[in-house]
Write an enzyme that holds these catalytic residues in place. Structure first.
Site, PDB file in Angstrom:
ATOM      1  N   ALA A  34       0.843  -1.203   0.000  1.00  0.00           N
ATOM      2  CA  ALA A  34       0.000   0.000   0.000  1.00  0.00           C
ATOM      3  C   ALA A  34       0.870   1.242   0.000  1.00  0.00           C
ATOM      4  O   ALA A  34       0.613   2.208   0.706  1.00  0.00           O
ATOM      5  CB  ALA A  34      -0.928  -0.006   1.217  1.00  0.00           C
ATOM      6  N   ASP A  57      -2.990  -5.637   1.594  1.00  0.00           N
ATOM      7  CA  ASP A  57      -2.064  -6.244   2.538  1.00  0.00           C
ATOM      8  C   ASP A  57      -0.751  -5.475   2.551  1.00  0.00           C
ATOM      9  O   ASP A  57      -0.107  -5.352   1.520  1.00  0.00           O
ATOM     10  CB  ASP A  57      -1.803  -7.695   2.114  1.00  0.00           C
ATOM     11  CG  ASP A  57      -1.104  -8.497   3.186  1.00  0.00           C
ATOM     12  OD1 ASP A  57      -1.092  -9.709   3.056  1.00  0.00           O
ATOM     13  OD2 ASP A  57      -0.563  -7.906   4.124  1.00  0.00           O
ATOM     14  N   ALA A 123       9.892 -10.208  -0.276  1.00  0.00           N
ATOM     15  CA  ALA A 123       8.428 -10.310  -0.296  1.00  0.00           C
ATOM     16  C   ALA A 123       7.925 -10.615  -1.692  1.00  0.00           C
ATOM     17  O   ALA A 123       6.974 -11.382  -1.876  1.00  0.00           O
ATOM     18  CB  ALA A 123       7.811  -9.006   0.223  1.00  0.00           C
ATOM     19  N   CYS A 175      37.419  -4.400   5.759  1.00  0.00           N
ATOM     20  CA  CYS A 175      38.537  -3.548   6.179  1.00  0.00           C
ATOM     21  C   CYS A 175      38.437  -2.148   5.576  1.00  0.00           C
ATOM     22  O   CYS A 175      38.905  -1.178   6.176  1.00  0.00           O
ATOM     23  CB  CYS A 175      39.865  -4.203   5.803  1.00  0.00           C
ATOM     24  SG  CYS A 175      40.290  -5.582   6.899  1.00  0.00           S
TER      25      CYS A 175
END
Length: 646
Positions: A34, A57, A123, A175
């Protein structure tokens, strides 16, 4: 005469869509996400009249109470606003993680169509896998700045999201990050993947931004760095005390820097860093005008970065202490994870990175810039989101009409020639580890079934697997010829529950089967029956024989030829083509359009070819009887180029 509102809402969509309008009204749709695309897509789908029942969702797992509240608020606002556009549409919003167990295969099967509007690879891959397992069409979308993409995915008929490799996040030698940074991104990665995780998270060893491949060449330095990390962990134990900010600051911006300065050989060819003194910087910040700190696009001074660092450290510390006190028995197991949308975390990373940049004389970055770099994101363009959302709906029309051959892979790019390019959907890749596999459900009484029941009774006896195969789950390898310890263990003891996935990999050298993916359906079976049942006929095909190199190259070139767009990041498919032998599909050399010069055609030859092409269009029969000495066919195009077919 004014038409009633309810009637007018239906009249125009019905006229435009015809018989498709009824399917749209009856469709049950799942939209995952969304955000930028999701809100535009939700508006379009509601106004089009999609669905008797809606599922919206949000996929994110939130690390803090404020963030959870903000995302839930945004989701609720999206739902309420969309409902006003079309009160007849039923909306149901879930603020949860799409990977939660209750969003299982049976749940996905209840939808006619799924839309992805997500912003992360993990996802996206999960929804792709679930839609394949549930055999539900998926419309995948993504944007990166001015670039965008829409892809229709259908099990067994089109490429899936994982058919093409996605760009992996860049990693940096540890490093360089910890000892010799030279770019702003080095300091940002240090703040995000080392300092933040050591104070509020777990350990830098788990950070994907840090590359340990050169560790063997820097044994002594790495030993020193680990000692620094251990010292920082001891300071972490004093979190919540009055001198916690001073102790952290002096450790990472003073003591550690002085240790680096003492390594004279390291600074023979570069300027050594200059440490920061807590009391001196604190004094500079006392009379600070803090109005500029509110701007996320301004570059903060040393004093401003110090103030932001101190305040964000205090806020994050309080959050973590509160989380730990809520944990079971107060064992302190709670951690905070970096999220680019968490203001406290972003403030901490931005200020820490800038303080380190000051020490090493590296250009400073604004909070806005740090958010982009730390989140590995490109700012969203509202127009691109709107265009992609509209294209998603147009492709959905074709899917609901069962006209998949009319659907297209669509790409948006900031181009002077063409903003939108399309190509036909490609069939599944034979070597895709996600969609070019055999899939089946497995009904399992997890309280009785053992891994041995699966290996011996089902795979070896019923399906005829040889000795060379392995069984893996999301947790790792459970069985292979050299790992038989798990055979007597029950599924429940191995963490295999309902809606888990098991992958069977045939490692036979001569004629291996394709991978078999089994989705577990947890059930209670009679004691007299076997604890594992395959509820459907199951045949596992053999892998296709590999083609020779020349054929494989031709196939790759043919697959690449239709594409004419730029590969995108943020999970977008990489399939680029050029006319100069530059990388095609994920680096495969691709064939593209050649110009007349590259085809060795001068003006006279080109004109002659065009005249022959015109004659062929007018008289196809004459083209069939043309001289066989001409081995090339030149297809005209509007850009004075030529496509030569040998």
């Amino acid at each position: 005469m004014t038409m009633p509102l309810a009637k007018s809402r239906e009249t125009f969509p019905r006229r435009s869509l015809g018989s498709l309008h009824a399917r749209i009204r009856e469709a049950r749709i799942l939209m995952v996400g969304a955000g930028g695309i999701g809100c535009e897509l939700l508006k379009n789908l509601v106004l089009t009249g999609f669905g008797e029942r809606w599922q919206v969702d949000s996929h994110r797992e939130c690390s803090g109470d404020m963030e959870t509240w903000a995302e839930a608020f945004i989701l609720q606002v999206a739902k309420d606003t969309a409902g006003k556009f079309n009160p007849a549409v039923k909306l149901e919003a879930h603020h949860a993680n799409i990977k939660d167990a209750n969003f299982n295969i049976a749940w996905f099967k209840s939808f006619h169509l799924v839309f992805n509007a997500l912003d992360n690879l993990d996802a996206r891959r999960h929804v792709n896998k679930m839609c394949l397992a549930a055999d539900v069409p998926l419309i995948e979308s993504g944007t990166t700045g001015f670039n965008g993409q829409v892809q229709v995915i259908r099990k067994g008929k089109t490429e899936c999201y994982d058919c093409n490799m996605k760009e992996s996040p860049k990693s940096f030698p540890i490093c360089t990050i910890r000892s010799t940074p030279s770019q702003p991104i080095h300091c940002i990665v240090w703040a995000k993947s080392y300092l933040f995780t050591e104070i509020f998270g777990t350990s830098e060893d788990d950070a994907s931004d840090l590359d340990h491949s050169e560790d063997s060449e820097n044994v002594q330095e790495l030993k020193n760095l680990r000692e620094e990390a251990q010292a920082l962990k001891r300071i972490r134990d004093s979190m919540g005390s009055e001198d916690f900010t001073r102790r952290v600051f002096e450790k990472v911006f003073d003591e550690d820097i002085e240790r680096l300065r003492s390594m004279e050989d390291m600074w023979k060819s570069r300027r050594p860093p200059e440490s920061l003194k807590f009391d001196k910087v604190l004094e500079e910040s006392r009379n600070l005008d803090r109005s500029t700190i509110a701007s996320d696009q301004s570059t903060w001074s040393l004093a401003e970065n110090f103030v932001v660092f101190s305040h964000s450290l205090a806020r994050l510390s309080k959050r973590l202490v509160d989380e730990q006190s809520k944990g079971s028995n107060g064992d302190g197991a709670s951690v905070l994870a970096f999220d680019k949308d968490d203001e406290d975390a972003l403030d901490f990373v931005a200020s820490s990175a800038n303080l380190r940049s000051i020490i090493f004389r590296i250009d400073l970055k604004s909070k806005f810039d740090v958010k982009q770099m730390a989140g590995n994101i490109i700012p969203a363009i509202a127009t691109t989101n709107a265009m992609v959302a509209g294209l998603c709906v147009l492709q959905a029309f074709k899917v609901l009409r069962d006209r998949l051959t009319d659907a297209r892979m669509i790409f948006l790019a900031k181009s002077h020639e063409r903003a939108i390019t399309t190509e036909q959907l490609h069939p599944p890749r034979p070597d895709c580890p996600v969609c070019s596999v055999a899939q089946s459900r497995l009904e399992v009484d997890t309280s009785r079934a053992t891994l041995g029941d699966l290996v011996e009774d089902l795979l070896r006896l019923k399906l005829g697997y040889s000795d060379e195969f392995s069984v893996t789950s999301e947790a790792g390898t459970l069985y292979d010829p050299e790992l038989e310890d798990n055979l007597p263990r029950k599924f429940v003891d191995l963490g295999i529950t309902g809606d888990s996935f098991l992958t069977i990999i045939d490692e036979d050298d001569d004629n291996p089967r394709v991978n078999l993916v089994l989705s577990i359906v947890e059930t209670s079976l009679p004691e007299v029956s076997k604890p594992i049942v395959v509820p459907e006929s199951l045949v596992v095909a053999r892998k296709p024989k590999p083609a020779d190199n020349s054929a494989a190259a031709a196939t790759a070139a043919a697959a690449a030829a239709p594409a004419d767009h730029t590969g995108h990041s943020n999970g977008m498919t990489t399939r680029t083509t050029t006319g100069n032998g530059e990388p095609g599909i994920n680096g495969v050399q691709a064939l593209g359009k050649r110009t007349a010069d590259e085809a060795d055609l001068d003006d006279v030859d080109l004109q002659r070819k065009r005249e022959k092409l015109a004659q062929a269009r007018q008289s196809p029969s004459s083209a069939a009887t043309a001289s066989t000495e001409e081995k090339q066919v030149v297809l005209d195009d509007s850009d004075s180029g030529a496509i030569v077919l040998d």
